[in-house]
Design a protein around this motif. Structure first.
Motif, PDB file in Angstrom:
ATOM      1  N   GLU A   1      32.405 -35.212  61.032  1.00 61.35           N
ATOM      2  CA  GLU A   1      33.220 -35.076  59.819  1.00 61.35           C
ATOM      3  C   GLU A   1      32.435 -34.517  58.639  1.00 61.35           C
ATOM      4  O   GLU A   1      32.999 -34.258  57.585  1.00 61.35           O
ATOM      5  CB  GLU A   1      33.808 -36.441  59.440  1.00 61.35           C
ATOM      6  CG  GLU A   1      34.729 -37.038  60.487  1.00 61.35           C
ATOM      7  CD  GLU A   1      36.009 -36.239  60.641  1.00 61.35           C
ATOM      8  OE1 GLU A   1      36.556 -35.758  59.629  1.00 61.35           O
ATOM      9  OE2 GLU A   1      36.457 -36.093  61.798  1.00 61.35           O
ATOM     10  N   GLU A   2      31.132 -34.337  58.813  1.00 62.23           N
ATOM     11  CA  GLU A   2      30.271 -33.919  57.705  1.00 62.23           C
ATOM     12  C   GLU A   2      30.005 -32.414  57.711  1.00 62.23           C
ATOM     13  O   GLU A   2      30.098 -31.760  58.729  1.00 62.23           O
ATOM     14  CB  GLU A   2      28.930 -34.642  57.774  1.00 62.23           C
ATOM     15  CG  GLU A   2      29.034 -36.146  57.646  1.00 62.23           C
ATOM     16  CD  GLU A   2      27.666 -36.776  57.641  1.00 62.23           C
ATOM     17  OE1 GLU A   2      27.036 -36.776  56.563  1.00 62.23           O
ATOM     18  OE2 GLU A   2      27.236 -37.249  58.705  1.00 62.23           O
ATOM     19  N   ARG A   3      29.660 -31.932  56.541  1.00 62.31           N
ATOM     20  CA  ARG A   3      29.149 -30.565  56.371  1.00 62.31           C
ATOM     21  C   ARG A   3      27.789 -30.722  55.701  1.00 62.31           C
ATOM     22  O   ARG A   3      27.713 -31.181  54.563  1.00 62.31           O
ATOM     23  CB  ARG A   3      30.088 -29.715  55.525  1.00 62.31           C
ATOM     24  CG  ARG A   3      31.358 -29.366  56.284  1.00 62.31           C
ATOM     25  CD  ARG A   3      32.263 -28.457  55.484  1.00 62.31           C
ATOM     26  NE  ARG A   3      33.456 -28.144  56.242  1.00 62.31           N
ATOM     27  CZ  ARG A   3      33.663 -27.003  56.871  1.00 62.31           C
ATOM     28  NH1 ARG A   3      32.773 -26.044  56.806  1.00 62.31           N
ATOM     29  NH2 ARG A   3      34.781 -26.792  57.543  1.00 62.31           N
ATOM     30  N   LEU A   4      26.752 -30.355  56.433  1.00 62.99           N
ATOM     31  CA  LEU A   4      25.386 -30.588  55.980  1.00 62.99           C
ATOM     32  C   LEU A   4      24.684 -29.274  55.682  1.00 62.99           C
ATOM     33  O   LEU A   4      24.766 -28.326  56.471  1.00 62.99           O
ATOM     34  CB  LEU A   4      24.612 -31.341  57.061  1.00 62.99           C
ATOM     35  CG  LEU A   4      25.260 -32.652  57.526  1.00 62.99           C
ATOM     36  CD1 LEU A   4      24.607 -33.148  58.798  1.00 62.99           C
ATOM     37  CD2 LEU A   4      25.174 -33.692  56.429  1.00 62.99           C
TER      38      LEU A   4
END
Length: 159
Positions: free
Chosen positions: A74-77
């Motif tokens: 679910e993350e954008r890193l």
């Protein structure tokens, strides 16, 4: 052969619209069998493979040059030169690299080379079933993709 230079390995370009990258399969060229390694060159505003997860093969990414975004679950890193990411198996570890920088994003992607794999594609709702060769490892005897909702009963059409 156990040592190759990137210039000795043919670059294969994949151009599928937003997904556009250049890949050199270093591990295969060096004779690797249990661990794969590819050098990826990703132009600005382009992405790598579709957002996906693996059921069998673990991957890792090490960024050599440039910067971008790693979609991981679910993350954008944010990633940049020197960033390392472990990409474990399972739906919660779906991943995709996106070049959000101004220059080509170059990175190494490492993978275990399990020849039987199930992959999921959360954005499109597909599932892939692959067998016979590890990712990028050669000819497969099974490579099929299905809409996740295309289930049939185990006994359908069996006598």
């Amino acid at each position: 052969m156990s040592v190759v230079h990137e210039d000795e390995v043919e670059a294969v370009v994949t151009d599928r619209g937003k997904a556009h990258y250049r890949r050199r399969q270093l591990g295969k060229a060096a004779g690797g069998s249990a661990l794969g390694c590819s050098l990826i060159e990703l132009p600005p505003s382009k992405s790598s493979w579709p957002f996906h997860w693996h059921a069998a093969n673990e991957e890792a990414i090490y960024v050599l040059e440039g910067s971008g975004t790693l979609r991981l679950g679910e993350e954008r890193l944010d990633v940049k030169a020197g960033s390392y990411a472990a990409l474990r198996v399972g739906p919660e570890h779906a991943h995709q690299m996106i070049n959000t920088g101004e220059v080509t994003l170059c990175y190494l992607v490492f993978s275990t080379m399990e020849p039987v794999e199930v992959a999921g594609y959360p954005d499109s709702g597909k599932v892939g079933v692959l067998a016979g060769a590890a990712p990028g490892g050669g000819e497969r005897y099974l490579s099929a993709f299905f809409s996740k909702g295309a289930n049939v009963d185990y006994w359908d059409d069996e006598t």
